[in-house]
Design an enzyme around this catalytic site. Structure first.
Site, PDB file in Angstrom:
ATOM      1  N   GLY A 102      -3.699  -2.145  -2.139  1.00  0.00           N
ATOM      2  CA  GLY A 102      -2.280  -2.004  -2.432  1.00  0.00           C
ATOM      3  C   GLY A 102      -2.016  -2.241  -3.910  1.00  0.00           C
ATOM      4  O   GLY A 102      -2.850  -2.789  -4.638  1.00  0.00           O
ATOM      5  N   TYR A 120     -15.267   1.151   8.590  1.00  0.00           N
ATOM      6  CA  TYR A 120     -13.861   1.482   8.855  1.00  0.00           C
ATOM      7  C   TYR A 120     -13.673   1.988  10.280  1.00  0.00           C
ATOM      8  O   TYR A 120     -12.830   1.485  11.029  1.00  0.00           O
ATOM      9  CB  TYR A 120     -13.399   2.534   7.852  1.00  0.00           C
ATOM     10  N   LYS A 136     -11.783  -0.270  13.151  1.00  0.00           N
ATOM     11  CA  LYS A 136     -10.518   0.143  13.763  1.00  0.00           C
ATOM     12  C   LYS A 136     -10.640   0.243  15.284  1.00  0.00           C
ATOM     13  O   LYS A 136      -9.676  -0.036  16.014  1.00  0.00           O
ATOM     14  CB  LYS A 136     -10.070   1.478  13.174  1.00  0.00           C
ATOM     15  N   ARG A 172       2.282 -16.598  18.545  1.00  0.00           N
ATOM     16  CA  ARG A 172       3.085 -17.789  18.226  1.00  0.00           C
ATOM     17  C   ARG A 172       4.566 -17.443  18.100  1.00  0.00           C
ATOM     18  O   ARG A 172       5.435 -18.206  18.519  1.00  0.00           O
ATOM     19  CB  ARG A 172       2.591 -18.432  16.923  1.00  0.00           C
ATOM     20  N   LEU A 214      -1.960 -16.769   8.691  1.00  0.00           N
ATOM     21  CA  LEU A 214      -0.667 -16.642   8.025  1.00  0.00           C
ATOM     22  C   LEU A 214       0.392 -17.291   8.910  1.00  0.00           C
ATOM     23  O   LEU A 214       0.395 -17.092  10.124  1.00  0.00           O
ATOM     24  CB  LEU A 214      -0.345 -15.155   7.814  1.00  0.00           C
ATOM     25  N   LEU A 236      -0.552  -2.951   8.825  1.00  0.00           N
ATOM     26  CA  LEU A 236      -1.113  -1.852   8.052  1.00  0.00           C
ATOM     27  C   LEU A 236      -2.225  -2.330   7.115  1.00  0.00           C
ATOM     28  O   LEU A 236      -2.717  -1.559   6.287  1.00  0.00           O
ATOM     29  CB  LEU A 236      -0.023  -1.164   7.218  1.00  0.00           C
ATOM     30  N   PHE A 253      -5.920  -5.628  -2.570  1.00  0.00           N
ATOM     31  CA  PHE A 253      -7.268  -5.060  -2.604  1.00  0.00           C
ATOM     32  C   PHE A 253      -7.184  -3.547  -2.799  1.00  0.00           C
ATOM     33  O   PHE A 253      -7.886  -2.973  -3.619  1.00  0.00           O
ATOM     34  CB  PHE A 253      -8.024  -5.391  -1.312  1.00  0.00           C
ATOM     35  N   GLY A 285       0.815  -1.201   0.000  1.00  0.00           N
ATOM     36  CA  GLY A 285       0.000   0.000   0.000  1.00  0.00           C
ATOM     37  C   GLY A 285       0.851   1.255   0.000  1.00  0.00           C
ATOM     38  O   GLY A 285       2.087   1.211  -0.007  1.00  0.00           O
TER      39      GLY A 285
END
Length: 311
Positions: free
Chosen positions: A37, A144, A148, A105, A62, A72, A35, A11
């Site tokens: 970026g 949004y 956040k 983790r 992930l 971010l 999306f 981004g």
């Protein structure tokens, strides 16, 4: 050299952050689903020996190794986050849980980039970190704003429950090279309209205010926040110099040499009337404040758009 993960690394802000971390000698893993970026933002980094790129959506778990995580990942312009509001909310909730799980983790420190939008249309001015905000939970911006706010809560609760070392920053309006020219933000809108010879669109009377921070200053604030051991946050990162929309339009017209007119359209629903950070904490704890004046930063941004959009 640290192993650092940057989600949303392709981004506008993420690409500048990746660049700065590489410059100081870190190994950077950039994760983005494109999306909002853009691959063009990181093309110049892809052959760097300490840069890895993974196409991935953080709404799905992930599995990588990292010592620090800069989160971010979330569309930040109204055009982008209102395009798919459910996707926006999921990124700030499900995605946040996945990134915090990864931090747990790996025993990694995580910095979450929150936003001045958590203050909504503020009844307190300037906005300090202890202000709880004035947000419409059902409005068009709520995907949004409220996403956040939940993400901040998740960070704090993971810290309290699992000891995750968190850092939270609230980013105010930021601009500079690599901003998507079609992202609907006021700086990119005004510059592109001026360069095309179109009328500059000012919403409402144009006396509503914003505070604009150049991207290089913002990235410096993020890095200082990550690397300090005094405060978890939230800490405001932004420029305390306040400008009206009409003042910004006049500056863009002057710097571009455009003869464009200014037109007034109706004000969007829930658009804040005032926005200016109190950066007392950033000055005291991070020894940080913005250095780049608005006209200097605008000139660099205009040159970028001239080169990439019209070159």
């Amino acid at each position: 050299m640290a192993q650092i993960l940057v989600t949303g690394g392709a981004g506008f802000l993420g690409s500048h952050l990746c660049e700065r971390l590489l410059e100081r000698g870190d190994h950077v893993i950039c994760v983005d689903n494109y999306f909002s970026g853009r691959k063009e933002n990181i093309d110049h980094l892809r052959d760097h020996k300490r840069f890895e790129l993974i196409r991935h959506d953080i709404v799905h778990p992930l599995y990588v190794e990292a010592e620090q995580i800069y989160n971010l990942a979330c569309p930040a312009s109204p055009v982008a986050y209102q395009y798919n509001p459910i996707k926006t909310i999921k990124t700030s909730t499900v995605g946040m849980i996945n990134v915090l799980g990864l931090a747990r983790r790996c025993r990694a420190r995580i910095l979450h980039t929150s936003t001045s939008e958590v203050y909504g249309d503020p009844e307190v001015h300037p906005q300090k970190e202890d202000y709880w905000g004035h947000v419409n939970p059902l409005g068009p911006r709520s995907c949004y704003d409220e996403g956040k706010r939940v993400a901040e809560s998740l960070c704090m609760n993971y810290h309290l429950a699992h000891g995750i070392p968190i850092r939270i920053v609230r980013i105010f309006n930021t601009y500079g090279p690599r901003m998507d020219p079609n992202d609907g933000r006021v700086v990119s809108n005004f510059i592109m309209q001026a360069l095309r010879g179109e009328s500059l669109t000012v919403y409402g009377h144009g006396k509503q205010t914003r505070s604009f921070c150049y991207v290089d200053d913002l990235v410096e604030g993020l890095i200082r926040m990550m690397d300090q051991n005094v405060d978890l946050g939230p800490i405001n990162i932004g420029n305390p110099v306040e400008n009206t929309m009409l003042e910004l339009a006049e500056a863009v017209l002057e710097l571009t040499g455009s003869k464009s007119a200014v037109k007034h359209d109706p004000l969007p629903k829930d658009d804040p009337q005032q926005r200016r950070p109190d950066i007392t904490k950033a000055k005291a704890i991070l020894k940080w404040e913005p250095k780049v004046p608005l006209k200097e930063g605008l000139a660099k941004t205009i040159e970028y758009y001239r080169r990439t959009q019209f070159g």
